[in-house]
Enzyme design. Structure first.
Site, PDB file in Angstrom:
ATOM      1  N   GLY A  45     -43.895 -69.128 -25.152  1.00  0.00           N
ATOM      2  CA  GLY A  45     -43.876 -69.360 -26.590  1.00  0.00           C
ATOM      3  C   GLY A  45     -43.317 -68.133 -27.282  1.00  0.00           C
ATOM      4  O   GLY A  45     -43.335 -67.031 -26.723  1.00  0.00           O
ATOM      5  N   GLN A  50     -42.232 -62.343 -34.218  1.00  0.00           N
ATOM      6  CA  GLN A  50     -41.906 -61.553 -33.020  1.00  0.00           C
ATOM      7  C   GLN A  50     -40.431 -61.187 -32.942  1.00  0.00           C
ATOM      8  O   GLN A  50     -40.053 -60.309 -32.166  1.00  0.00           O
ATOM      9  CB  GLN A  50     -42.311 -62.310 -31.750  1.00  0.00           C
ATOM     10  N   CYS A  96     -48.898 -61.503 -24.152  1.00  0.00           N
ATOM     11  CA  CYS A  96     -48.022 -61.702 -25.303  1.00  0.00           C
ATOM     12  C   CYS A  96     -46.774 -60.857 -25.108  1.00  0.00           C
ATOM     13  O   CYS A  96     -46.871 -59.698 -24.712  1.00  0.00           O
ATOM     14  CB  CYS A  96     -48.759 -61.274 -26.577  1.00  0.00           C
ATOM     15  N   LEU A  97     -45.610 -61.428 -25.392  1.00  0.00           N
ATOM     16  CA  LEU A  97     -44.351 -60.695 -25.207  1.00  0.00           C
ATOM     17  C   LEU A  97     -44.292 -59.434 -26.078  1.00  0.00           C
ATOM     18  O   LEU A  97     -43.601 -58.485 -25.732  1.00  0.00           O
ATOM     19  CB  LEU A  97     -43.156 -61.603 -25.517  1.00  0.00           C
ATOM     20  N   HIS A 138     -52.035 -69.874 -29.676  1.00  0.00           N
ATOM     21  CA  HIS A 138     -51.582 -68.476 -29.604  1.00  0.00           C
ATOM     22  C   HIS A 138     -50.403 -68.252 -30.567  1.00  0.00           C
ATOM     23  O   HIS A 138     -50.392 -67.273 -31.329  1.00  0.00           O
ATOM     24  CB  HIS A 138     -51.193 -68.140 -28.157  1.00  0.00           C
ATOM     25  N   GLU A 139     -49.433 -69.173 -30.547  1.00  0.00           N
ATOM     26  CA  GLU A 139     -48.259 -69.011 -31.422  1.00  0.00           C
ATOM     27  C   GLU A 139     -48.631 -69.236 -32.885  1.00  0.00           C
ATOM     28  O   GLU A 139     -48.107 -68.558 -33.777  1.00  0.00           O
ATOM     29  CB  GLU A 139     -47.127 -69.954 -31.002  1.00  0.00           C
ATOM     30  N   HIS A 142     -49.837 -66.192 -34.409  1.00  0.00           N
ATOM     31  CA  HIS A 142     -48.760 -65.265 -34.794  1.00  0.00           C
ATOM     32  C   HIS A 142     -48.275 -65.513 -36.223  1.00  0.00           C
ATOM     33  O   HIS A 142     -48.020 -64.559 -36.961  1.00  0.00           O
ATOM     34  CB  HIS A 142     -47.556 -65.404 -33.850  1.00  0.00           C
TER      35      HIS A 142
HETATM   36 NI    NI Z   1     -47.790 -63.723 -28.433  1.00  0.00          NI
END
Ligand code: NI
Length: 183
Positions: A45, A50, A96-97, A138-139, A142
């Protein structure tokens, strides 16, 4: 085009993101680039903050995650609004990226009901379960300025504080493109 992923410590990751409409410039290209960026970093995701944009947009791809409950989804979510989170909470180790090399257990409800729009601004209300629900949760966090580490205990957060500082300074090695706030 692969976009650089913003690292922990970047203020954009803490923004409450704004809705967009069909006048948003080059939205199709932006979504295409986000999908490409997610794939290139082996993410499941990616949310707009991000890649530096405080808008209510995220993409997910749970098609490669094993889930006995449901098929995976590769989708774009625009102007998402979480309507309900229900069913028993379960624990899973998330990453998480934007926060590389840190993984922590997070409890989340097993099912969600969410309203969102697609690239043509058609509105949907859908329910999701299992791993796909978790990725969406999770997204969705964000676009509300929330990170998965906000869900862990104060003690665990203290334990990773040094690592978080290293991430914000770029003192880490990552095999995908990132942009660090203090480098
Ligand atoms: Ni993340």
């Amino acid at each position: 085009m692969i976009l650089p992923i913003r690292a922990f410590g970047d203020g954009v990751l803490r923004k409450m993101c704004k809705p967009i409409d069909s006048d948003y410039p080059d939205l199709n290209l932006l979504v295409e680039n986000m999908m490409e960026t997610m794939d290139a970093s082996n993410g499941v995701g990616l949310a707009a903050p991000q890649i530096g944009k405080d808008i209510r947009l995220f993409v997910i791809d749970s098609t490669h995650m094993y889930d006995e409950e449901a098929d995976g989804q590769r989708r774009v979510f625009i102007n998402a609004e979480m309507l309900d989170e229900y069913d028993d909470a379960w624990t899973f180790e998330e990453g998480c990226l934007s926060i590389p090399h840190i993984r922590e257990n997070v409890d989340r409800n097993a099912s969600i009901k969410i309203r969102f729009q697609d690239l043509d601004f058609n509105t949907y209300e859908e329910t999701f379960d299992g791993m796909t629900a978790r990725v969406i949760q999770h997204e969705y966090d964000h676009i509300e300025g929330v990170l998965f580490i906000d869900h862990i205990s104060a003690l665990k957060r203290r334990l990773i504080k040094g690592k978080l500082t290293d991430i914000s300074k770029g003192n880490i090695s990552v095999d995908y493109r990132m942009k660090f706030p203090k480098k």
